[in-house]
Design an enzyme around this catalytic site. Structure first.
Site, PDB file in Angstrom:
ATOM      1  CE  LYS A  23      33.541  39.244  44.271  1.00 18.29           C
ATOM      2  NZ  LYS A  23      32.317  38.847  44.963  1.00 18.29           N
ATOM      3  CG  ASP A  36      28.958  33.980  47.919  1.00 17.72           C
ATOM      4  OD1 ASP A  36      28.307  34.968  47.538  1.00 17.72           O
ATOM      5  OD2 ASP A  36      28.675  32.814  47.589  1.00 17.72           O
ATOM      6  CD  GLU A  96      31.953  35.434  45.464  1.00 18.53           C
ATOM      7  OE1 GLU A  96      31.163  35.891  44.629  1.00 18.53           O
ATOM      8  OE2 GLU A  96      31.981  35.799  46.644  1.00 18.53           O
TER       9      GLU A  96
END
Length: 328
Positions: free
Chosen positions: A33, A35, A179
Site C-alpha cells: 500500500k 502513501d 503503510e
C-alpha cells in the site's frame, strides 16, 4: 504520431478489511500500500501524457518530471493506474514531502522549481486500457500485460505483486515500516469508481499512549460534546502537541470524555509550544489515552490518528507517552 481518444476511467477503490482466509490465499495477489496521490495516467499515443487525480482534476502540470512517460509506449494508447510518491532519503514514501508538490497544477513555474528539489516517483499497478478496454479482464491478466510493458524509468516503475503468502507479505510491510498491504483477487475485473470488496486494503497501525491537553467542540448533534481531542507527548519536561484525534469513540465514550474534560478545564494551554488552533478548549494534562495511527510527519504529528481507549489506570507520569528521541 496521432493522439487516440481515450475513455475517462475513474480509479477502482479498495475496501478496508483483513487478510483473506488462509484457504483462499492463492486466489489473491498482494501489493504494498502506497502513501501518495492516486493518479490515472492517460497516454494517447502521440507522445503526450495527462494525469488525473482521484477527483478527476487534471494534475499533469504539477509533475513535469513525468512528461517523458508519454513516449514510453511508442505510440500504443493506454490508461494506467498508479500512485505518485515523494521518497525520503531512505527511499520510503513521505506524504509530507509530497504535499509540497501537490496543488501546483496551476503554477507550472513553481512546479518546475519544486520538481528540482523534491522529485516524485510514479508507481504503476494496473492497466485498465491498452489499445482496447481491459476493464472486464481479470486482474491477473491486466497485471501480466502491465508487466510486459516494461515501464521502468528515472521517475516511474512497476513494482511486482506477490501471489499468495499474504500473511508473510503483511508481516514484511510491518517489518519495513511501510503503510500497509492491498489484497487483490486474481479474477477481479476493474470497477471504475467503485469501492470494491475484490480489493482489500490493510493499513498498518501503530498504537501509543498520549496525554490529553485540550479539545475542539463538535458541531450539529455533537454540539457541547468533544468533536476532537488535542493530544500530546512528553519531550523532556515539555508536553509537545502531536495532533487532533476525531474518530474512534462510541456515543457513550464521547459523553464520558465530555464529563472528564469539563472537570479538568483550564484557562492555560499545556502544550509547549502552543499550537495555532482556533476554538480550542484547554484542560489540565492529567487524562491518558491510547491512540492508533499510521505514521508520523517529520515534525512528530500523528497521521490518521484514531482513539482506541481511555487509560484511567495510568497517570501521565506512569504512561509511556513519550515523543521519540529523534523528534523530541
Amino acid at each position: 504520431m496521432t493522439a487516440v481518444p481515450l475513455p475517462l476511467i475513474a480509479p477502482m477503490l479498495a475496501t478496508a478489511g483483513r487478510l483473506p482466509p488462509a484457504a483462499q490465499d492463492t486466489r489473491w495477489a498482494y501489493e504494498t500500500k502506497q502513501d501518495g496521490q492516486r493518479a490515472m495516467v492517460y497516454l494517447p499515443g502521440d507522445g503526450s501524457v495527462r494525469l488525473r487525480a482521484r477527483s478527476g482534476e487534471d494534475i499533469t502540470a504539477a509533475y513535469p518530471e513525468l512528461r517523458p512517460l508519454g513516449g514510453a509506449l511508442r505510440g500504443t494508447p493506454a490508461v494506467l493506474d498508479g500512485e505518485v510518491l515523494a521518497l525520503d532519503a531512505r527511499g520510503r514514501a513521505d506524504f509530507q514531502l509530497l504535499q509540497s508538490r501537490m496543488g501546483l497544477a496551476h503554477s507550472p513555474a513553481r512546479a518546475a522549481r519544486r520538481a528540482a528539489e523534491v522529485p516524485v516517483h510514479l508507481v504503476l499497478f494496473d492497466v485498465p486500457y491498452l489499445g482496447e478496454s481491459l476493464l472486464r479482464r481479470p486482474y491477473a491478466q491486466r497485471r501480466a500485460r502491465l508487466a510486459e510493458l516494461g515501464l521502468a524509468g528515472p521517475y516511474w516503475s512497476t513494482p511486482g505483486a506477490v501471489t499468495g503468502h499474504g500473511a508473510e507479505a503483511l508481516a514484511a510491510t510491518r517489518e519495513h515500516g511501510l503503510e500497509g498491504l492491498v489484497c487483490k483477487r486474481l479474477d477481479s475485473v476493474y470497477e471504475p469508481g467503485v469501492r470494491s470488496r475484490s480489493w482489500i486494503k490493510i493499513r498498518n497501525m501503530r498504537a501509543e499512549d498520549v496525554i490529553v491537553g485540550g479539545w475542539l467542540p463538535g458541531r450539529g448533534r455533537l454540539s457541547g460534546l468533544p468533536g476532537a481531542l488535542l493530544v500530546g507527548q512528553r519531550a523532556g519536561d515539555r508536553l509537545r502537541y502531536v495532533g487532533g484525534v476525531g474518530t474512534g469513540w462510541s456515543e457513550a465514550e464521547r459523553t464520558e470524555l465530555a464529563r472528564l474534560l469539563q472537570a479538568a478545564a483550564s484557562s492555560r494551554c499545556p502544550f509547549d509550544p502552543v499550537p495555532r488552533i482556533t476554538r480550542a478548549h484547554w484542560v489540565l494534562p492529567r487524562l491518558v489515552g491510547e491512540v492508533g495511527y499510521s505514521t508520523r510527519t517529520r515534525n512528530g504529528l500523528l497521521r490518521q490518528p484514531s482513539w482506541l481507549r481511555l487509560r484511567p489506570d495510568l497517570t501521565p507520569q506512569e504512561s509511556t507517552a513519550d515523543l521519540p528521541e529523534d523528534l523530541a
